[in-house]
Scaffold this motif. Sequence first.
Motif: not given
Length: 175
Positions: A1-6, A17-24, A36-41, A46-47
């Motif tokens: 799966m990929t974010y909207s940022t590819h 918590a650490l995986d959440f921090l790694n969304t950038a 990596k989290i540009e939108t709520t989608a 990620w969730a």
Amino acid sequence: MTYSTHSIVRPIAGRLALDFLNTANWTDDNQVLHEKIETTADLDLWAQTLGLPNALCPSSVETIHEFRSNLRSAFMDPARLINLNLDQYMRDLKGLSGSSTENLRQQPLLGLIAISALSIFSDARELARVKKCPGSDCGWLFLDETKNARRKWCIMETCGNRAKASRNYARRKQT
């Protein structure tokens, strides 16, 4: 799966918590280098990847980024945990004692992340095993669960491989 940022969604840290921090990706001075989290989608994706498809996500990307930034600051300097006030995120959690997995998935996502962070901060041995990847422009955090606590890279196939290739290139260039 990929974010909207590819970017590929990669839960490698060992704790929510650490995986959440790694969304950038982060600079050495804890500024977001690559979001990596540009939108709520993106947060929903990620969730879902982490097995929380029905978690209640915040409606604002700014809320997500602010919480993540403050949480990262606390992990980089645990003395800042006092200023974080994780209670405000856990306030909306309902019926967790003896709850089913499905009930857990229908909780506010930031509350679940706050519980994960609190569990790390409350265990000194676990907190001591939280490490920061030394990879160039990475800055991801992960829990080193190896027996000898010698894990160095977030993902050996990316950051570790790049560092090895760079050292090899430098050695060959000198000869």
